[in-house]
Scaffold this motif. Structure first.
Motif, PDB file in Angstrom:
ATOM      1  N   GLY A  73      -8.610  -2.554 -14.611  1.00  0.00           N
ATOM      2  CA  GLY A  73      -9.163  -3.460 -13.608  1.00  0.00           C
ATOM      3  C   GLY A  73      -9.598  -4.802 -14.129  1.00  0.00           C
ATOM      4  O   GLY A  73     -10.136  -5.616 -13.372  1.00  0.00           O
ATOM      5  N   SER A 268      -6.579  -7.079  -9.729  1.00  0.00           N
ATOM      6  CA  SER A 268      -7.638  -7.325 -10.704  1.00  0.00           C
ATOM      7  C   SER A 268      -8.254  -8.713 -10.577  1.00  0.00           C
ATOM      8  O   SER A 268      -9.143  -9.062 -11.351  1.00  0.00           O
ATOM      9  CB  SER A 268      -7.088  -7.148 -12.123  1.00  0.00           C
ATOM     10  OG  SER A 268      -6.075  -8.094 -12.387  1.00  0.00           O
ATOM     11  N   PHE A 291      -0.963  -4.219  -8.417  1.00  0.00           N
ATOM     12  CA  PHE A 291      -1.477  -4.043  -9.775  1.00  0.00           C
ATOM     13  C   PHE A 291      -0.482  -4.714 -10.718  1.00  0.00           C
ATOM     14  O   PHE A 291       0.589  -4.194 -10.992  1.00  0.00           O
ATOM     15  CB  PHE A 291      -1.614  -2.558 -10.095  1.00  0.00           C
ATOM     16  CG  PHE A 291      -2.602  -1.857  -9.210  1.00  0.00           C
ATOM     17  CD1 PHE A 291      -3.941  -1.808  -9.556  1.00  0.00           C
ATOM     18  CD2 PHE A 291      -2.201  -1.275  -8.017  1.00  0.00           C
ATOM     19  CE1 PHE A 291      -4.870  -1.180  -8.733  1.00  0.00           C
ATOM     20  CE2 PHE A 291      -3.112  -0.638  -7.192  1.00  0.00           C
ATOM     21  CZ  PHE A 291      -4.452  -0.587  -7.551  1.00  0.00           C
ATOM     22  N   SER A 294      -3.062  -5.166 -14.985  1.00  0.00           N
ATOM     23  CA  SER A 294      -3.972  -4.128 -15.448  1.00  0.00           C
ATOM     24  C   SER A 294      -3.713  -2.863 -14.651  1.00  0.00           C
ATOM     25  O   SER A 294      -3.319  -2.921 -13.475  1.00  0.00           O
ATOM     26  CB  SER A 294      -5.426  -4.566 -15.251  1.00  0.00           C
ATOM     27  OG  SER A 294      -6.314  -3.492 -15.497  1.00  0.00           O
ATOM     28  N   GLY A 296      -4.942   0.454 -12.578  1.00  0.00           N
ATOM     29  CA  GLY A 296      -6.023   0.667 -11.628  1.00  0.00           C
ATOM     30  C   GLY A 296      -6.960   1.767 -12.100  1.00  0.00           C
ATOM     31  O   GLY A 296      -6.695   2.480 -13.074  1.00  0.00           O
ATOM     32  N   GLU A 297      -8.052   1.909 -11.388  1.00  0.00           N
ATOM     33  CA  GLU A 297      -9.011   2.968 -11.687  1.00  0.00           C
ATOM     34  C   GLU A 297      -8.410   4.325 -11.313  1.00  0.00           C
ATOM     35  O   GLU A 297      -7.471   4.402 -10.522  1.00  0.00           O
ATOM     36  CB  GLU A 297     -10.306   2.738 -10.903  1.00  0.00           C
ATOM     37  CG  GLU A 297     -11.017   1.431 -11.209  1.00  0.00           C
ATOM     38  CD  GLU A 297     -11.641   1.426 -12.588  1.00  0.00           C
ATOM     39  OE1 GLU A 297     -11.791   2.522 -13.186  1.00  0.00           O
ATOM     40  OE2 GLU A 297     -11.991   0.330 -13.073  1.00  0.00           O
ATOM     41  N   SER A 300      -6.454   5.443  -7.904  1.00  0.00           N
ATOM     42  CA  SER A 300      -5.816   4.287  -7.267  1.00  0.00           C
ATOM     43  C   SER A 300      -4.317   4.479  -7.093  1.00  0.00           C
ATOM     44  O   SER A 300      -3.673   3.724  -6.353  1.00  0.00           O
ATOM     45  CB  SER A 300      -6.063   3.022  -8.107  1.00  0.00           C
ATOM     46  OG  SER A 300      -5.413   3.138  -9.370  1.00  0.00           O
ATOM     47  N   ASP A 303      -3.150   4.347 -12.123  1.00  0.00           N
ATOM     48  CA  ASP A 303      -3.918   4.535 -13.351  1.00  0.00           C
ATOM     49  C   ASP A 303      -3.043   4.904 -14.544  1.00  0.00           C
ATOM     50  O   ASP A 303      -3.553   5.162 -15.639  1.00  0.00           O
ATOM     51  CB  ASP A 303      -5.014   5.581 -13.155  1.00  0.00           C
ATOM     52  CG  ASP A 303      -4.491   6.906 -12.627  1.00  0.00           C
ATOM     53  OD1 ASP A 303      -3.313   6.970 -12.231  1.00  0.00           O
ATOM     54  OD2 ASP A 303      -5.266   7.890 -12.615  1.00  0.00           O
TER      55      ASP A 303
END
Length: 325
Positions: A73, A268, A291, A294, A296-297, A300, A303
């Motif tokens: 993120g 991000s 995205f 970066s 995602g969490e 999401s 990731d």
């Protein structure tokens, strides 16, 4: 001392010697190559971005300790190292970076680590990088080349092979059949996702295969899958630049000209500029987060690197084909 007592004393001495031997053995490598923390020989690979961190972890598995500098993120253009991170870089066995100016805040630390004898491998330069636009190249700095190679998974599959070779060359402990087999399997998985995304995106009609993005980040994606980037909110390869009011006005005209249904913003990065442009254009335009720089969490869908590629493809397909993916 009688015989019985002498026997007891000898037995105790033997026991202490045996314990000493066991203690020494516990600090040495076991037969499967594992070590205790006090004398660990597991190599440390430091990786700059969350995207490359996931790629490297898929390559090396438990053959190395992978430390990722940027959390999920985070905008890599704005990220600043801590003092502890900068110091750790100089103790690593090898560093894997994106290169081409993506890690703008790490340039000095990367140079210092390399000066201290730590090998630094940059993934983007060997992957046939594309030039940035004139304004973007000026903002990006040293190379004038687009660092966002990871938006093209076919290029990144080649990057997996390059990273594996570099790790094996710089760290002998990673030049193993196990690591190579993991890398081959992962590169094949990346190519499989690429083929699936190509098939999914093929459903978007030719006249709708246009992109307006937050900044110049999806050129590789566009080249790979047959899209045209007709404009960017920030005419730069970095989110640190700001567009002029005239540039926003011109881009609003482009939105109307191409009847663009969506502006794709970085998940991000702040979306205020994209939303302001959507308001100024005078037409109904959706702001869709992607995205791009970066992971995602967790939860999401982005990731992992492959999850990011698939999630972005789904979002673009839905936005440009009337909401059906």
């Amino acid at each position: 001392m009688d015989r019985a007592h002498r026997r007891i004393a000898i037995a105790i001495a033997i026991a202490f010697v045996a314990l000493g031997v066991l203690a020494l053995a516990a600090t040495a490598c076991s037969s499967d190559g594992s070590t205790s923390s006090s004398s660990s020989t597991t190599p440390t690979v430091i990786v700059t971005t969350s995207i490359l961190g996931d790629v490297v972890e898929n390559i090396v598995g438990d053959a190395a300790e992978v430390e990722v500098l940027m959390p999920a993120g985070v905008d890599p253009h704005e990220f600043e190292l801590s003092a502890a991170q900068a110091a750790a870089m100089q103790e690593a066995d090898v560093i894997v970076a994106n290169g081409l100016g993506l890690e703008a805040g790490m340039v000095d630390a990367l140079d210092a680590a390399e000066g201290a004898g730590v090998p630094v491998y940059e993934v983007a330069p060997p992957l046939d990088p594309l030039p940035l636009g004139d304004a973007a190249a000026e903002d990006q700095g040293r190379s004038g080349l687009d660092p966002h190679v990871f938006t093209d998974p076919r290029r990144m599959a080649d990057g997996v092979e390059d990273i594996t070779a570099a790790l094996g060359e710089e760290v002998p402990a990673l030049a193993t059949e196990t690591v190579r087999a993991r890398a081959d399997a992962y590169a094949a998985e990346v190519r499989g996702v690429d083929a699936g995304v190509e098939e999914e995106l093929a459903a978007i009609p030719e006249d709708q295969r246009v992109l307006i993005t937050n900044h110049e980040v999806f050129s590789y994606f566009a080249a790979r899958y047959g899209f045209e980037v007709v404009g960017t909110v920030i005419p730069s390869g970095t989110t640190l630049a700001e567009p002029s009011s005239q540039e926003l006005s011109d881009l609003a005209d482009t939105i109307r000209e191409y009847d663009v249904p969506a502006i794709f913003a970085d998940a991000s990065s702040p979306t205020e500029l994209a939303e302001a442009l959507a308001d100024e254009s005078g037409v109904e335009v959706e702001v869709v987060p992607l995205f791009s720089e970066s992971l995602g969490e967790p939860g999401s869908g982005a990731d992992t690197y492959l999850g990011m590629v698939q999630t972005n493809a789904d979002a673009i397909t839905a936005a440009l084909s009337g909401g059906s993916s």
